[in-house]
Design a protein around this motif. Structure first.
Motif, mmCIF file in Angstrom:
data_model
loop_
_atom_site.group_PDB
_atom_site.id
_atom_site.type_symbol
_atom_site.label_atom_id
_atom_site.label_comp_id
_atom_site.label_asym_id
_atom_site.label_seq_id
_atom_site.Cartn_x
_atom_site.Cartn_y
_atom_site.Cartn_z
ATOM 1 N N LEU A 1 -8.892 21.345 -35.017
ATOM 2 C CA LEU A 1 -9.659 20.083 -35.104
ATOM 3 C C LEU A 1 -10.384 19.993 -36.459
ATOM 4 C CD1 LEU A 1 -10.552 17.497 -33.575
ATOM 5 C CD2 LEU A 1 -12.573 18.777 -32.878
ATOM 6 N N ASP A 2 -11.015 21.120 -36.881
ATOM 7 C CA ASP A 2 -11.710 21.154 -38.168
ATOM 8 C C ASP A 2 -10.814 20.683 -39.310
ATOM 9 O OD1 ASP A 2 -14.140 21.846 -37.366
ATOM 10 O OD2 ASP A 2 -14.163 23.863 -38.247
ATOM 11 N N GLU A 3 -9.549 21.170 -39.278
ATOM 12 C CA GLU A 3 -8.618 20.817 -40.358
ATOM 13 C C GLU A 3 -8.379 19.319 -40.423
ATOM 14 O OE1 GLU A 3 -5.204 23.192 -39.592
ATOM 15 O OE2 GLU A 3 -6.118 24.986 -40.442
ATOM 16 N N LYS A 4 -8.291 18.717 -39.253
ATOM 17 C CA LYS A 4 -8.054 17.261 -39.210
ATOM 18 C C LYS A 4 -9.234 16.506 -39.812
ATOM 19 C CE LYS A 4 -4.630 16.566 -35.609
ATOM 20 N NZ LYS A 4 -4.451 16.356 -34.168
ATOM 21 N N ILE A 5 -10.430 17.001 -39.528
ATOM 22 C CA ILE A 5 -11.629 16.350 -40.071
ATOM 23 C C ILE A 5 -11.619 16.433 -41.603
ATOM 24 C CG2 ILE A 5 -14.150 16.508 -40.250
ATOM 25 C CD1 ILE A 5 -14.107 17.438 -37.283
ATOM 26 N N TRP A 6 -11.345 17.662 -42.111
ATOM 27 C CA TRP A 6 -11.352 17.831 -43.572
ATOM 28 C C TRP A 6 -10.230 17.056 -44.231
ATOM 29 C CZ3 TRP A 6 -15.592 18.835 -45.660
ATOM 30 C CH2 TRP A 6 -16.510 19.678 -45.039
ATOM 31 N N LEU A 7 -9.092 16.982 -43.551
ATOM 32 C CA LEU A 7 -7.962 16.213 -44.080
ATOM 33 C C LEU A 7 -8.338 14.736 -44.189
ATOM 34 C CD1 LEU A 7 -5.206 17.490 -44.733
ATOM 35 C CD2 LEU A 7 -4.302 16.373 -42.688
ATOM 36 N N THR A 8 -9.026 14.252 -43.155
ATOM 37 C CA THR A 8 -9.445 12.842 -43.146
ATOM 38 C C THR A 8 -10.459 12.589 -44.252
ATOM 39 O OG1 THR A 8 -9.141 12.875 -40.764
ATOM 40 C CG2 THR A 8 -10.353 11.012 -41.667
ATOM 41 N N ILE A 9 -11.403 13.516 -44.422
ATOM 42 C CA ILE A 9 -12.417 13.354 -45.474
ATOM 43 C C ILE A 9 -11.752 13.348 -46.852
ATOM 44 C CG2 ILE A 9 -14.408 14.447 -46.608
ATOM 45 C CD1 ILE A 9 -15.290 15.392 -43.807
ATOM 46 N N SER A 10 -10.831 14.311 -47.092
ATOM 47 C CA SER A 10 -10.144 14.380 -48.391
ATOM 48 C C SER A 10 -9.379 13.099 -48.657
ATOM 49 C CB SER A 10 -9.146 15.540 -48.426
ATOM 50 O OG SER A 10 -9.709 16.687 -47.885
ATOM 51 N N PHE A 11 -8.675 12.626 -47.647
ATOM 52 C CA PHE A 11 -7.896 11.404 -47.818
ATOM 53 C C PHE A 11 -8.815 10.222 -48.126
ATOM 54 C CE2 PHE A 11 -5.550 7.689 -46.201
ATOM 55 C CZ PHE A 11 -4.415 7.802 -46.992
ATOM 56 N N GLY A 12 -9.943 10.202 -47.426
ATOM 57 C CA GLY A 12 -10.912 9.130 -47.649
ATOM 58 C C GLY A 12 -11.442 9.152 -49.073
ATOM 59 N N ILE A 13 -11.718 10.346 -49.596
ATOM 60 C CA ILE A 13 -12.234 10.461 -50.963
ATOM 61 C C ILE A 13 -11.187 9.985 -51.966
ATOM 62 C CG2 ILE A 13 -12.943 12.135 -52.739
ATOM 63 C CD1 ILE A 13 -14.358 13.705 -50.499
ATOM 64 N N ILE A 14 -9.934 10.371 -51.735
ATOM 65 C CA ILE A 14 -8.859 9.922 -52.635
ATOM 66 C C ILE A 14 -8.757 8.399 -52.622
ATOM 67 C CG2 ILE A 14 -6.355 9.913 -52.990
ATOM 68 C CD1 ILE A 14 -6.397 12.864 -51.982
ATOM 69 N N MET A 15 -8.815 7.807 -51.437
ATOM 70 C CA MET A 15 -8.733 6.340 -51.335
ATOM 71 C C MET A 15 -9.909 5.692 -52.056
ATOM 72 S SD MET A 15 -5.907 5.962 -50.013
ATOM 73 C CE MET A 15 -5.773 4.202 -49.774
ATOM 74 N N MET A 16 -11.090 6.327 -51.954
ATOM 75 C CA MET A 16 -12.275 5.799 -52.610
ATOM 76 C C MET A 16 -12.092 5.807 -54.138
ATOM 77 S SD MET A 16 -15.992 7.064 -51.352
ATOM 78 C CE MET A 16 -16.308 8.182 -52.711
ATOM 79 N N PHE A 17 -11.585 6.916 -54.679
ATOM 80 C CA PHE A 17 -11.337 7.010 -56.124
ATOM 81 C C PHE A 17 -10.345 5.942 -56.571
ATOM 82 C CE2 PHE A 17 -12.417 11.816 -56.275
ATOM 83 C CZ PHE A 17 -13.764 11.501 -56.357
#
Ligand code: CUA
Length: 151
Positions: A1-17
């Motif tokens: 579950l932790d990995e999914k959270i971090w994956l979502t956060i990373s993806f979100g940051i990339i989309m933000m950039f």
């Protein structure tokens, strides 16, 4: 579950950039000068607005400065505007790549031959601002400077 959270956060940051990059490029028009209008560097003197370099008052506390750069000078140089003025610079080079940096402000632009560089600055504080070329442009590069006086 932790990995999914971090994956979502990373993806979100990339989309933000990607969003910010796109916003700067398209909404704020922060494209490099290579993407802007091109004129024949040999014909800068005959091409509007550069056929009449100078300082024009275009509104209440608003000025347009049409400036040509060439080794090793700025035209116009040593000009004056009242304090509180917003100055819209339209710049081009007649020969090689020059820089346009105004010490003590955020103004710092690359000025390429035949490319039109537009940049705006509000001058609130009275004083003499040093204008420098910050791109190596030849034997007289270090002498390429002028001033803007804000009164
Ligand atoms: Cu112009 Cu260095």
């Amino acid at each position: 579950l932790d990995e999914k959270i971090w994956l979502t956060i990373s993806f979100g940051i990339i989309m933000m950039f990607m969003f910010f990059t796109g916003y700067q490029a398209f909404a704020l028009d922060m494209a490099p000068p290579s993407n802007k209008e091109i004129i024949d560097p040999q014909k800068v003197d005959q091409t509007a607005p550069f056929d009449k370099p100078g300082v024009n008052k275009i509104g209440e506390s608003e000025y347009e400065v049409v400036m040509t750069l060439q080794a090793f000078s700025f035209n116009p140089g040593n000009f004056e505007v009242p304090a509180g003025s917003t100055v819209h610079f339209t710049l081009t080079s007649k020969d090689v790549v020059h820089g346009f940096e105004v010490a003590g402000t955020n103004l710092n632009a690359m000025v390429m031959p035949g490319h039109i560089q537009k940049i705006t600055q509000k001058f609130n504080k009275p004083g003499t601002y040093l204008v420098l070329c910050n791109e190596y442009c030849g034997a007289g590069h270090q002498a390429m400077s002028t001033t803007i006086t804000v009164k």
